[in-house]
Design a protein around this motif. Structure first.
Motif, PDB file in Angstrom:
ATOM      1  N   LEU A 243       0.834  -1.194   0.000  1.00  0.00           N
ATOM      2  CA  LEU A 243       0.000   0.000   0.000  1.00  0.00           C
ATOM      3  C   LEU A 243       0.872   1.248   0.000  1.00  0.00           C
ATOM      4  N   SER A 244       0.791   2.025  -1.077  1.00  0.00           N
ATOM      5  CA  SER A 244       1.440   3.326  -1.132  1.00  0.00           C
ATOM      6  C   SER A 244       0.416   4.291  -1.714  1.00  0.00           C
ATOM      7  N   CYS A 245      -0.444   4.803  -0.859  1.00  0.00           N
ATOM      8  CA  CYS A 245      -1.628   5.525  -1.321  1.00  0.00           C
ATOM      9  C   CYS A 245      -1.825   6.799  -0.508  1.00  0.00           C
ATOM     10  N   SER A 246      -2.714   7.645  -1.007  1.00  0.00           N
ATOM     11  CA  SER A 246      -3.122   8.798  -0.220  1.00  0.00           C
ATOM     12  C   SER A 246      -3.877   8.309   1.013  1.00  0.00           C
ATOM     13  N   LEU A 247      -3.968   9.163   2.014  1.00  0.00           N
ATOM     14  CA  LEU A 247      -4.656   8.786   3.238  1.00  0.00           C
ATOM     15  C   LEU A 247      -6.142   8.525   2.991  1.00  0.00           C
ATOM     16  N   VAL A 248      -6.713   9.212   1.997  1.00  0.00           N
ATOM     17  CA  VAL A 248      -8.120   8.977   1.658  1.00  0.00           C
ATOM     18  C   VAL A 248      -8.306   7.549   1.166  1.00  0.00           C
ATOM     19  N   THR A 264      -6.335 -12.270   7.157  1.00  0.00           N
ATOM     20  CA  THR A 264      -5.749 -13.008   8.284  1.00  0.00           C
ATOM     21  C   THR A 264      -4.586 -13.902   7.874  1.00  0.00           C
ATOM     22  N   HIS A 265      -4.319 -14.031   6.570  1.00  0.00           N
ATOM     23  CA  HIS A 265      -3.250 -14.917   6.112  1.00  0.00           C
ATOM     24  C   HIS A 265      -2.156 -14.165   5.350  1.00  0.00           C
ATOM     25  N   ILE A 266      -2.060 -12.848   5.549  1.00  0.00           N
ATOM     26  CA  ILE A 266      -1.025 -12.066   4.869  1.00  0.00           C
ATOM     27  C   ILE A 266       0.358 -12.478   5.379  1.00  0.00           C
ATOM     28  N   LEU A 267       1.232 -12.817   4.450  1.00  0.00           N
ATOM     29  CA  LEU A 267       2.609 -13.174   4.785  1.00  0.00           C
ATOM     30  C   LEU A 267       3.552 -11.982   4.627  1.00  0.00           C
ATOM     31  N   ASN A 268       3.272 -11.131   3.618  1.00  0.00           N
ATOM     32  CA  ASN A 268       4.170 -10.033   3.265  1.00  0.00           C
ATOM     33  C   ASN A 268       3.386  -8.731   3.219  1.00  0.00           C
ATOM     34  N   LEU A 269       3.895  -7.716   3.923  1.00  0.00           N
ATOM     35  CA  LEU A 269       3.228  -6.415   3.985  1.00  0.00           C
ATOM     36  C   LEU A 269       4.249  -5.320   3.713  1.00  0.00           C
ATOM     37  N   ALA A 270       3.866  -4.360   2.854  1.00  0.00           N
ATOM     38  CA  ALA A 270       4.764  -3.251   2.527  1.00  0.00           C
ATOM     39  C   ALA A 270       4.004  -1.943   2.581  1.00  0.00           C
ATOM     40  N   PHE A 271       4.637  -0.912   3.167  1.00  0.00           N
ATOM     41  CA  PHE A 271       4.018   0.404   3.199  1.00  0.00           C
ATOM     42  C   PHE A 271       5.097   1.459   3.372  1.00  0.00           C
ATOM     43  N   VAL A 279      -1.631   8.953  11.741  1.00  0.00           N
ATOM     44  CA  VAL A 279      -2.696   8.387  10.911  1.00  0.00           C
ATOM     45  C   VAL A 279      -2.240   7.072  10.305  1.00  0.00           C
ATOM     46  N   LEU A 280      -1.000   7.066   9.825  1.00  0.00           N
ATOM     47  CA  LEU A 280      -0.449   5.830   9.257  1.00  0.00           C
ATOM     48  C   LEU A 280      -0.445   4.727  10.304  1.00  0.00           C
ATOM     49  N   CYS A 281      -0.054   5.073  11.509  1.00  0.00           N
ATOM     50  CA  CYS A 281       0.004   4.093  12.592  1.00  0.00           C
ATOM     51  C   CYS A 281      -1.351   3.427  12.791  1.00  0.00           C
ATOM     52  N   LYS A 282      -2.414   4.228  12.788  1.00  0.00           N
ATOM     53  CA  LYS A 282      -3.753   3.687  13.007  1.00  0.00           C
ATOM     54  C   LYS A 282      -4.139   2.703  11.916  1.00  0.00           C
ATOM     55  N   TYR A 283      -3.888   3.064  10.662  1.00  0.00           N
ATOM     56  CA  TYR A 283      -4.302   2.231   9.545  1.00  0.00           C
ATOM     57  C   TYR A 283      -3.464   0.963   9.439  1.00  0.00           C
ATOM     58  N   ILE A 284      -2.146   1.132   9.470  1.00  0.00           N
ATOM     59  CA  ILE A 284      -1.266  -0.018   9.276  1.00  0.00           C
ATOM     60  C   ILE A 284      -1.326  -0.968  10.468  1.00  0.00           C
ATOM     61  N   TRP A 285      -1.420  -0.407  11.662  1.00  0.00           N
ATOM     62  CA  TRP A 285      -1.461  -1.253  12.848  1.00  0.00           C
ATOM     63  C   TRP A 285      -2.697  -2.140  12.842  1.00  0.00           C
ATOM     64  N   SER A 286      -3.805  -1.633  12.325  1.00  0.00           N
ATOM     65  CA  SER A 286      -5.007  -2.449  12.262  1.00  0.00           C
ATOM     66  C   SER A 286      -4.812  -3.640  11.330  1.00  0.00           C
ATOM     67  N   ILE A 287      -4.057  -3.451  10.241  1.00  0.00           N
ATOM     68  CA  ILE A 287      -3.777  -4.567   9.326  1.00  0.00           C
ATOM     69  C   ILE A 287      -2.830  -5.563   9.988  1.00  0.00           C
ATOM     70  N   ILE A 288      -1.779  -5.058  10.643  1.00  0.00           N
ATOM     71  CA  ILE A 288      -0.808  -5.941  11.289  1.00  0.00           C
ATOM     72  C   ILE A 288      -1.473  -6.782  12.368  1.00  0.00           C
ATOM     73  N   ALA A 299       8.123  -4.722   4.478  1.00  0.00           N
ATOM     74  CA  ALA A 299       8.940  -3.840   3.632  1.00  0.00           C
ATOM     75  C   ALA A 299       8.590  -2.392   3.949  1.00  0.00           C
ATOM     76  N   LEU A 300       9.602  -1.557   4.129  1.00  0.00           N
ATOM     77  CA  LEU A 300       9.425  -0.169   4.535  1.00  0.00           C
ATOM     78  C   LEU A 300      10.242   0.737   3.639  1.00  0.00           C
ATOM     79  N   TRP A 301       9.700   1.909   3.306  1.00  0.00           N
ATOM     80  CA  TRP A 301      10.502   2.890   2.581  1.00  0.00           C
ATOM     81  C   TRP A 301      10.028   4.292   2.920  1.00  0.00           C
ATOM     82  N   PRO A 302      10.951   5.267   2.856  1.00  0.00           N
ATOM     83  CA  PRO A 302      10.572   6.640   3.185  1.00  0.00           C
ATOM     84  C   PRO A 302       9.766   7.248   2.053  1.00  0.00           C
ATOM     85  N   SER A 303       8.893   8.191   2.393  1.00  0.00           N
ATOM     86  CA  SER A 303       8.178   8.943   1.364  1.00  0.00           C
ATOM     87  C   SER A 303       8.941  10.235   1.107  1.00  0.00           C
TER      88      SER A 303
END
Length: 460
Positions: A243-248, A264-271, A279-288, A299-303
């Motif tokens: 996921l590399s998207c606008s907050l909307v 519930t079966h995600i093996l690989n997550l990137a953002f 805001v990112l913390c709220k969204y991504i943490w819910s997925i994790i 996978a992590l990268w700076p914007s």
């Protein structure tokens, strides 16, 4: 010779030999001429992956043919796609061999304008693609890539092309979907992907586009209008998510993802790390939290600038990743600024970016069992190897940090975007500045092209 092959070689052995040639186009061409028994296995590899794109030199990239074209991208590209469509029409069995299709808009990286742009994917080729796409009924991987600087708009495609693309989403064979830099993409269409396993969404940021806010809101409204709750429809079980998207867009995804996908079966997550860390913390943490029992790789990268992405380390510090009992590896994207005088001062130098990486990993609590860390070094325009060679002390920082990062660390990989420098000398010099990792025998380095650097997860 043909009688020899017919009498002495079982078909299983022929298939095995040709499978070993799967990445060698010239050898596959030659093997298809050996005998009739070699034709189908060779063609299956030759046509398995198709990439249609227009580069600055106006090339159409096909796995079996790469040709130069005149300086009229829409006309030349249209001709080639029409020929490919005619080939599938005359030899329909070839369409069943196509398992991966990429439609990629490209402009010259030196062209900069704030005006709307029209590229080969949005003009001049619609009728050719509309004729081509319905033939590909066994497609497993579908990539649609707009122009990252300008964001190709979904509305730029005519109605027939949009319908043809959406019909591709409905294929039962489709397991991997990537949508990159397409403005106003109707997210609700993801509900059509009933067998999806791998999803890569890189959609425009509101702040990066003049009309981004209004178009993102329109996208949100369109998606919600088309949202239906079908309890009987089985949700596709995602295994990888980027996921590399606008907050909307992130907000829509979080609110509707549980009704569209089984997370519930995600093996690989990137953002990435946008500046709005909370805001990112709220969204991504819910997925994790949802996939904590299965998550293995992050996978992590700076914007943009690492200076605006520092809050990302604070975000991750608040996430107790120890709940991910199977977690064992990181990919860290190190995006260096190009060394171009007209672009002003370089904010993302190798030293600053690697310092960002050390700060990031150092603040993640309770993760001393990480077995693999991959550093992906790249720039937006050129290779990153030259920049690293001029700032080799930054590699020593990475060596000092990673060598003491985790007792369980088994592999530290350095992937560097290649600018065509002499390969042996570059790799030897870089590894010379990673002495502690080399002494442990856990470091590996490789020069790769920019396209491979961008691929976070590959379907096995």
């Amino acid at each position: 010779m043909a009688n020899f092959y017919r009498s002495c070689l079982p078909q299983e052995l022929v298939d095995t030999v040709i499978n070993w040639l799967s990445d060698d186009v010239e050898s596959l061409r030659a093997s298809s001429l050996v005998s009739r028994r070699f034709v189908a296995p060779s063609q299956k590899h030759l046509f398995s992956t198709i990439e249609l794109c227009s580069k600055p030199q106006c090339k159409l990239y096909l796995p079996f043919q790469v040709q130069e074209a005149p300086t009229q991208p829409p006309a030349s590209t249209r001709r080639f796609i029409a020929k490919f469509s005619d080939l599938l029409k005359s030899s329909p069995h070839l369409a069943s061999y196509v398992h991966s299709l990429t439609l990629s808009d490209d402009l010259s990286e030196t062209e900069h304008t704030l005006r709307p742009v029209s590229t080969w994917l949005s003009i001049g080729t619609s009728e050719c693609l509309v004729a081509l796409l319905p033939r590909l009924r066994q497609l497993q991987t579908f990539h649609i890539k707009g122009v990252w600087q300008y964001s190709t708009a979904w509305s730029h495609f005519n109605r027939h092309l949009r319908n043809a693309m959406m019909n591709m989403f409905r294929l039962k064979s489709l397991s991997s979907l990537s949508i990159h830099w397409i403005h106003n993409f109707p997210l609700a269409m993801l509900r059509s992907c009933s067998q999806l396993k791998h999803l890569d969404l890189r959609l425009p940021s509101v702040s990066d586009d003049l009309d981004g806010k209004s178009e993102s809101q329109e996208l949100l409204g369109t998606a919600q209008e088309n949202t239906t709750d079908d309890a009987e429809q089985l949700r596709p079980r995602l295994e990888s998510l980027t996921l590399s998207c606008s907050l909307v867009v992130l907000e829509w995804f979080i609110h509707h993802a549980s009704s569209v996908f089984d997370l519930t079966h995600i093996l690989n997550l990137a953002f990435p790390g946008p500046s709005k860390g909370e805001v990112l913390c709220k969204y991504i943490w819910s997925i994790i939290q949802t996939c904590s029992g299965s998550l293995e790789h992050l996978a992590l990268w700076p914007s943009n600038s690492v200076n605006t992405s520092v809050p990302m380390s604070d975000v991750l510090e608040k996430m107790d990743l120890s709940i991910c009992t199977n977690f064992h590896s990181f990919d860290i994207f190190l995006n260096f600024d190009d060394d171009i005088e007209c672009m002003g001062p370089r904010l993302n130098t190798p030293a600053k970016t690697i310092e960002w990486m050390c700060d990031l990993l150092g603040k993640i609590p309770h993760l001393r069992g990480v077995r693999k860390v991959t550093l992906r070094c790249y720039t937006h325009h050129y290779g990153a190897d030259g920049l690293l060679l001029r700032d080799l002390s930054s590699l020593r920082k990475a060596d000092d940090f990673l060598s003491g990062y985790s007792d369980a660390l088994e592999r530290a990989c350095l992937l560097v975007a290649n600018s065509k420098l002499a390969v042996p000398e570059v790799l030897e010099t870089m590894e010379w500045y990673l002495p502690r990792l080399c002494a442990k025998g856990i470091v590996s380095s490789e020069l790769v092209n920019g396209d491979r650097i961008a691929v976070v997860f590959q379907e096995k």
